[in-house]
Motif scaffolding. Structure first.
Motif, short mmCIF file in Angstrom:
data_model
loop_
_atom_site.label_atom_id
_atom_site.label_comp_id
_atom_site.label_asym_id
_atom_site.label_seq_id
_atom_site.Cartn_x
_atom_site.Cartn_y
_atom_site.Cartn_z
N LEU A 66 66.62 27.47 46.49
CA LEU A 66 67.66 27.66 47.11
C LEU A 66 67.89 27.34 48.40
O LEU A 66 69.06 26.83 48.62
N ILE A 67 66.90 27.13 49.23
CA ILE A 67 66.90 26.53 50.66
C ILE A 67 66.48 25.24 50.66
O ILE A 67 66.57 24.48 51.82
N SER A 68 66.45 24.50 49.47
CA SER A 68 65.97 23.02 49.47
C SER A 68 64.71 22.92 50.44
O SER A 68 64.42 22.03 51.07
N ALA A 69 63.77 23.67 50.32
CA ALA A 69 62.40 23.57 50.69
C ALA A 69 61.44 23.01 49.94
O ALA A 69 61.32 23.46 48.76
N PRO A 70 60.65 22.01 50.34
CA PRO A 70 60.03 21.19 49.20
C PRO A 70 58.76 21.92 48.70
O PRO A 70 58.09 21.60 47.74
N ASP A 71 58.21 22.94 49.51
CA ASP A 71 56.91 23.66 49.08
C ASP A 71 57.13 25.00 49.15
O ASP A 71 57.51 25.64 50.09
N PRO A 72 56.85 25.84 47.69
CA PRO A 72 56.92 27.10 47.78
C PRO A 72 55.85 27.69 48.63
O PRO A 72 55.88 29.24 49.14
N GLU A 73 54.67 27.40 49.12
CA GLU A 73 53.79 27.73 49.97
C GLU A 73 54.44 27.97 51.19
O GLU A 73 53.50 28.64 52.08
N ALA A 74 55.61 27.21 51.48
CA ALA A 74 56.12 27.53 52.88
C ALA A 74 56.79 28.83 53.11
O ALA A 74 57.57 29.07 54.23
N ILE A 75 56.95 29.55 51.89
CA ILE A 75 57.69 30.67 51.77
C ILE A 75 56.79 31.87 52.03
O ILE A 75 55.86 31.99 51.51
N ALA A 76 57.14 32.98 53.00
CA ALA A 76 56.58 34.16 53.00
C ALA A 76 57.28 35.48 52.55
O ALA A 76 58.59 35.36 52.66
N ILE A 77 56.58 36.38 51.90
CA ILE A 77 57.26 37.79 51.42
C ILE A 77 57.09 38.52 52.60
O ILE A 77 56.10 39.01 53.16
N ILE A 78 58.33 39.13 53.05
CA ILE A 78 58.39 40.04 54.31
C ILE A 78 59.07 41.34 53.93
O ILE A 78 59.94 41.33 53.03
N PRO A 79 58.84 42.52 54.56
CA PRO A 79 59.67 43.63 54.44
C PRO A 79 61.05 43.72 55.19
O PRO A 79 61.94 44.60 54.72
N SER A 80 61.02 42.71 56.34
CA SER A 80 62.26 42.93 57.17
C SER A 80 62.36 41.90 58.16
O SER A 80 61.38 40.95 58.36
N VAL A 81 63.45 41.41 58.68
CA VAL A 81 63.60 40.31 59.47
C VAL A 81 62.76 40.77 60.88
O VAL A 81 61.96 39.56 61.17
N SER A 82 62.56 41.84 61.35
CA SER A 82 62.03 42.06 62.41
C SER A 82 60.41 41.82 62.32
O SER A 82 59.95 41.18 63.15
N TYR A 83 59.84 41.77 60.93
CA TYR A 83 58.66 41.62 60.83
C TYR A 83 58.52 39.97 60.72
O TYR A 83 57.54 39.39 61.43
N GLY A 84 59.53 39.43 60.15
CA GLY A 84 59.39 37.78 60.38
C GLY A 84 59.25 37.32 61.86
O GLY A 84 58.74 36.29 62.04
N ILE A 85 60.32 37.98 62.57
CA ILE A 85 60.29 37.86 64.00
C ILE A 85 58.82 37.90 64.61
O ILE A 85 58.48 37.13 65.46
N ALA A 86 58.24 39.06 64.36
CA ALA A 86 57.27 39.36 64.90
C ALA A 86 56.12 38.37 64.80
O ALA A 86 55.19 37.95 65.50
N ASN A 87 56.01 37.95 63.43
CA ASN A 87 55.13 36.73 63.14
C ASN A 87 55.25 35.34 63.96
O ASN A 87 54.51 34.67 64.41
#
Length: 385
Positions: A66-87
Motif C-alpha cells: 500500500l505504501i510502496s515499501a520494498p520490504d515487509p520486514e520494515a513494517i511493525a505491528i503496533i497498538p497505537s500511534v503513541s506506541y509507534g512514536i515511543a519506539n
C-alpha cells in the motif's frame, strides 16, 4: 471512477456518514473475518504454532504494498500511534538544545511524548503555527514549516494531512530540507494512508506511523508502522518473546535468545499475532489495494468539487483543493456564525461530521455520494439565508 461502494458497508440508509476521519464504518467483509476468527478460540487445539506468524506476514506484505515499501520486514505491528512514536524516541540520541518541529494543533499522540522529552532532555519543541484563515493559508503554512528547519533541528514529526482540516503538507520538499540538516522525518499517516497515495520510495520518511481504524478500514486497537534504516538496529520499548530471533520454534523458547529480529519486526507489540484484529486490518487493506488510494482521492474529489463551490464565501472558508486532501477538509465559519447552532442543525438532519478546533471537519469516502454533500451544504446555507 469507481461506483459508490456503500453496499460493502453496513450503514444506516437514513444516515449520512461524512465522518471517516473519526472512525471508518466497517466493511462487511472485515466484520465477517472478525467473527470467524473470534470463534477460532473455541477450539484452541486447531490454532497451530505457524498461525502465530502467518497472518502477521500477510498484513505486513499488504501494508508494504500500500505504501510502496520494498520490504515487509520494515513494517511493525503496533497498538497505537503513541506506541509507534515511543519506539522512535527510544532510538534517537538527543542532546540539550536539539529542536523538535511540530505543527500547531496536530494530534496529541504526536505531541505529548515530544513535550515530555523537552522536560526530561532539554530539547526545544518548536510549534509551527497556522496562518490566518484566509486565501493562501495552506501554502504559507507549508512555507513556514520548511523554513523552521535549521541546523539545530533533530526531528520533524508531522502528519501528511492535518487531522483538523485536511491541510496537505509537502513531504517531498520537507524530506529534501531535513536531509540537508540530517534531521529525522517522522510522519503520522493516520488521517491519510489508505485514502491518499503515499510512497515510501518517493518520500523516504524515517518512520511512518498509522492507526488502523480510520482510513485503513480496520478495527479499533491495532495499527501499523514503517521504520526506515536508521531504526533497523534499534531497541524496542518492550521485550516480548515474539520480537526475538528463533521465536517460531516453540519447543526452543526455554533457550533464551537475546537477539532481536531484523529491521522493524523488533518493534512489533507483544501478542502481535492478535488472531482477530490482524486479519481484520489485513482484509481492510486488501480492499484498499483493490480500490487504490488514487481512485479514492478521485472519487472524493468528484463528489465534492461542484457542491463545495455553492457554499457562500462570505460566510464560510474552505482551503483551495490543491492544498488540502479530498477525503478530509475543514469548513471554517466567518463573522458571527455559531458553531453550536450549526452543529444542532447538522445533527437534526442525521448527518455525521466532526468539530475540531474552529473547523467543521468533513471526511467522505467511497460510501458517500454527491447528494450526501449537497444535503450538508444545504444545511449550512440555510443558516445564513
Amino acid at each position: 471512477m469507481i461506483a459508490q461502494q456503500k453496499d460493502r458497508f453496513d450503514l444506516d440508509p437514513d444516515h449520512i456518514y461524512l465522518n471517516g476521519a473519526y472512525m471508518s464504518p466497517q466493511l462487511r467483509s472485515v466484520t465477517q473475518i472478525g467473527i470467524e476468527n473470534l470463534k477460532k478460540k473455541n477450539r484452541p487445539y486447531e490454532i497451530s504454532e505457524a498461525d502465530f506468524f502467518s497472518e502477521k506476514r500477510v498484513l505486513k506484505e499488504r501494508f508494504a504494498q500500500l505504501i510502496s515499501a520494498p520490504d515487509p520486514e520494515a513494517i511493525a505491528i503496533i497498538p497505537s500511534v503513541s506506541y509507534g512514536i515511543a519506539n522512535v524516541i527510544r532510538n534517537i540520541t538527543f542532546e540539550k538544545g536539539d529542536e523538535i518541529i511540530l505543527l500547531q494543533e496536530q494530534f496529541p499522540s504526536n505531541y505529548y511524548a515530544w513535550k515530555q522529552l523537552e522536560a526530561s532532555h532539554g530539547v526545544l519543541v518548536k510549534i509551527v503555527t497556522a496562518p490566518a484563515v484566509e486565501t493562501g493559508r495552506a501554502e504559507r503554512w507549508n512555507e513556514a514549516l520548511v523554513e523552521a528547519v535549521t541546523e539545530r533541528t533533530k526531528v520533524v514529526a508531522v502528519p501528511h494531512v492535518h487531522w483538523a482540516d485536511g491541510t496537505l503538507f509537502n513531504l517531498s520538499l520537507l524530506r529534501k530540507r531535513t536531509n540537508e540538516v540530517n534531521a529525522y522525518l517522522i510522519v503520522d499517516g493516520t488521517q491519510s494512508v489508505g485514502a491518499l497515495p503515499f510512497s515510501v520510495q518517493d518520500i523516504a520518511p524515517d518512520a511512518l506511523i498509522s492507526g488502523g481504524y480510520k482510513w485503513l478500514l480496520g478495527a479499533y486497537g491495532l495499527g501499523v508502522a514503517y521504520y526506515g534504516e536508521r531504526f533497523y538496529e534499534g531497541i524496542p520499548i518492550e521485550n516480548n518473546w515474539m520480537n526475538h530471533e528463533g521465536s517460531e520454534n516453540f519447543s526452543n523458547l526455554v533457550n533464551y535468545n537475546e537477539r532481536f529480529k531484523a529491521k522493524a519486526t523488533r518493534f512489533d507489540v507483544g501478542e502481535s499475532s492478535n488472531f482477530i484484529l490482524v486479519p481484520m486490518l489485513s482484509e481492510g487493506i486488501r480492499q484498499l489495494l483493490e480500490w487504490t488510494p488514487e481512485v479514492i482521492q478521485d472519487y472524493c474529489r468528484n463528489i465534492t468539487k461542484d457542491v463545495l463551490k455553492t457554499l457562500p464565501k462570505k460566510y464560510f472558508y474552505i482551503e483551495d483543493p490543491k492544498f488540502r486532501a479530498q477525503h478530509l477538509f475543514g469548513i471554517y465559519t466567518k463573522g458571527e456564525l455559531s458553531i453550536p447552532n450549526l452543529k444542532q442543525r447538522i445533527a437534526a438532519q442525521n448527518i455525521s461530521v466532526s468539530y475540531r478546533g474552529k473547523a467543521i471537519r468533513v471526511s467522505p469516502n467511497v460510501y458517500n455520494t454527491e447528494d450526501d454533500l449537497q444535503q450538508l451544504i444545504s444545511c449550512l446555507r440555510s443558516a445564513v439565508n
